[in-house]
Design an enzyme around this catalytic site. Structure first.
Site, PDB file in Angstrom:
ATOM      1  N   CYS A   1       0.834  -1.200   0.000  1.00  0.00           N
ATOM      2  CA  CYS A   1       0.000   0.000   0.000  1.00  0.00           C
ATOM      3  C   CYS A   1       0.877   1.263   0.000  1.00  0.00           C
ATOM      4  O   CYS A   1       1.544   1.532  -0.991  1.00  0.00           O
ATOM      5  CB  CYS A   1      -0.963  -0.030   1.180  1.00  0.00           C
ATOM      6  SG  CYS A   1      -2.381   1.066   0.976  1.00  0.00           S
TER       7      CYS A   1
ATOM      8  N   HIS B   1      -3.570  -5.495   1.202  1.00  0.00           N
ATOM      9  CA  HIS B   1      -3.237  -5.907   2.563  1.00  0.00           C
ATOM     10  C   HIS B   1      -3.677  -7.354   2.783  1.00  0.00           C
ATOM     11  O   HIS B   1      -4.648  -7.813   2.183  1.00  0.00           O
ATOM     12  CB  HIS B   1      -3.967  -5.021   3.581  1.00  0.00           C
ATOM     13  CG  HIS B   1      -3.516  -3.603   3.596  1.00  0.00           C
ATOM     14  ND1 HIS B   1      -2.336  -3.197   4.168  1.00  0.00           N
ATOM     15  CD2 HIS B   1      -4.107  -2.479   3.103  1.00  0.00           C
ATOM     16  CE1 HIS B   1      -2.221  -1.884   4.042  1.00  0.00           C
ATOM     17  NE2 HIS B   1      -3.273  -1.426   3.396  1.00  0.00           N
TER      18      HIS B   1
END
Length: 491
Positions: free
Chosen positions: A340, A437
């Site tokens: 991310c 994630h």
């Protein structure tokens, strides 16, 4: 409306999250339909939850703790389990998430004025969480002893008095001064709030509990409150995902193992529980590196985690000299994964033309991937099923991010998400970036990835390990707390 009981703490980080999760599992094991609730949370460790009735939205954000507590209850997470989530972006300001969606940004002082408007959302979610449930277990935030904030409180006694939920006070004996913290809370609370407390419990006790008998008598003398029990140090809690980044300050490196994974502790680190499945591997040592310390030269893998403030953390990354450490790591043939915000940092540039993250709108990246990122106002929030491109194995996780990333290295994607290519891989295959994630939670992928680094991994069912840890915590609470009395006092 379901019956409810609330746990509030004498301070932050007294263990309320794990205790609520454990009590949720106790109630579930007894056949009760139980739900968790936290009116207000502050954390950059977020999870993606369902927004009931909204079929067009990918999902909404809640604190990772309520996601874990939902697992303990055996139900799907809902945004109504944590209606207000604050995600700190600076030392004085945070993004405000209301019922899963971005509400805006607020400095600390402005947020205090905003709380009155947010109570309506809290009470609306409160009504929805209890639908069809037998019991709701509520977690407070911080401490009710913060009486300077009481007039606009929505997280502790402000909620408890409005919703008429009885409170069990939690004291942490491990930090010391537990008698004073419990008795002091009794002393300074106004009578209206003090009436809500039906008793207390002591958490994180080590050693012979009989040595604290006189302490319990002293607390009873000062407060008149009943004690529901003394909870020992819960070893199984270490196997549960952590929500609050304060725990990172206490993490020490374990024994040396076959693979050392270095994780820089970014100032606005987010979703660092991405590393938990790696920590569970017997051949892997995960080392969180604090500011001012070098990335260890003997690390085989560096993972740059998520960030709530990519540009700000990127600038601090350079200030710490971690960019030089990372370059040396690459020269030694080391591997790098960016997740991310960490993925965004690995590129050539990160631009924020609308100033979404702050006043600095352009930053040079670490240059390990030939990509660039532009921040955009629309936020991607969704649970995903995907497939690893390098290993052709299934992945499951979630996305919570701003920004669009493009560039030559994206022709080598790290995953396919809903038919769309995600991430980027360097030409030599040793630098990987992804927006997803939770990828290490996929057992088969984790095993193959570690095998590619020459490490024997896999064989661990990580989700089953979390379930076992919750069962162990519940068993300890059954043994050391009067759970019958706690549940009986719910109303």
């Amino acid at each position: 409306m379901a019956k409810a009981i609330m746990l509030q703490g004498t301070g932050s980080d007294v263990g309320k999250t794990v205790l609520v999760a454990g009590l949720c599992r106790v109630a579930r094991n007894r056949g009760l339909k139980v739900r968790p609730f936290k009116p207000q949370n502050m954390s950059n460790n977020a999870a993606v939850a369902d927004i009931p009735g909204d079929n067009n939205h990918g999902g909404g954000e809640i604190g990772r703790a309520q996601w874990l507590q939902a697992i303990a209850c055996g139900v799907a997470p809902s945004v109504h389990m944590n209606p207000v989530l604050l995600k700190p972006q600076t030392d004085v300001g945070a993004q405000v998430i209301v019922q899963g969606k971005v509400f805006g940004e607020a400095r600390a002082r402005d947020y205090q004025a905003l709380k009155g408007r947010l109570m309506d959302a809290v009470l609306d979610s409160w009504g929805k969480v209890g639908e069809g449930a037998d019991l709701v277990i509520v977690e407070g935030a911080g401490s009710p002893a913060e009486i300077n904030l009481r007039s606009r409180d929505i997280a502790n006694m402000g909620f408890a008095t409005r919703a008429d939920v009885p409170v069990v006070l939690v004291g942490d004996i491990d930090r010391g001064g537990v008698i004073a913290s419990v008795a002091g809370t009794h002393l300074i609370l106004p009578e209206e709030d003090r009436r809500m407390i039906v008793g207390y419990l002591i958490n994180k006790f080590r050693g012979d509990v009989s040595l604290f008998d006189d302490g319990l008598k002293a607390i009873e003398k000062f407060t008149g409150w009943r004690c529901f029990g003394v909870v020992p140090w819960l070893k199984a809690a270490a196997r549960l995902p952590s929500e609050d980044s304060v725990v990172l300050e206490r993490l020490a490196s374990g024994e040396a193992r076959a693979l050392k994974v270095a994780v820089p502790m970014l100032g606005r680190i987010a979703n660092f529980d991405d590393l938990d499945p790696l920590k569970a591997e017997p051949q892997v040592e995960v080392v969180f590196v604090p500011p001012g310390k070098k990335l260890p030269a003997d690390a085989g893998l560096v993972v740059i985690p998520g960030s709530k403030s990519t540009i700000g953390d990127l600038l601090k990354f350079r200030e710490n000299g971690w960019d030089r450490d990372l370059a040396a790591h690459r020269k030694r043939g080391g591997h790098v994964i960016g997740i991310c915000g960490g993925f965004q940092m690995l590129g050539r540039t990160v631009r924020d033309p609308n100033g979404i993250e702050g006043s600095v709108t352009d930053a040079e990246g670490l240059g390990l991937l030939d990509i660039e990122t532009v921040m955009e106002p629309e936020k991607t929030v969704r649970n995903v099923s995907a497939r690893s491109v390098p290993f052709d194995l299934p992945l499951e996780g979630y996305e919570i991010h701003l920004g669009r990333t493009t560039g030559p290295d994206t022709v080598r994607p790290s995953a396919i998400i809903n038919g769309i290519e995600d991430g980027a891989i360097s030409a030599d295959g040793k630098v990987i970036g992804t927006y997803m994630h939770g990828l290490f939670g996929a057992d088969a992928f984790r095993g193959k990835f570690l095998e590619s680094l020459g490490i024997r991994g896999g064989g661990i069912d990580y989700r089953a390990e979390v379930e076992r840890a919750l069962d162990e915590v519940a068993a300890e609470l059954e043994n050391h707390l009067d759970c019958d009395a706690i549940f009986a006092l719910a109303r």
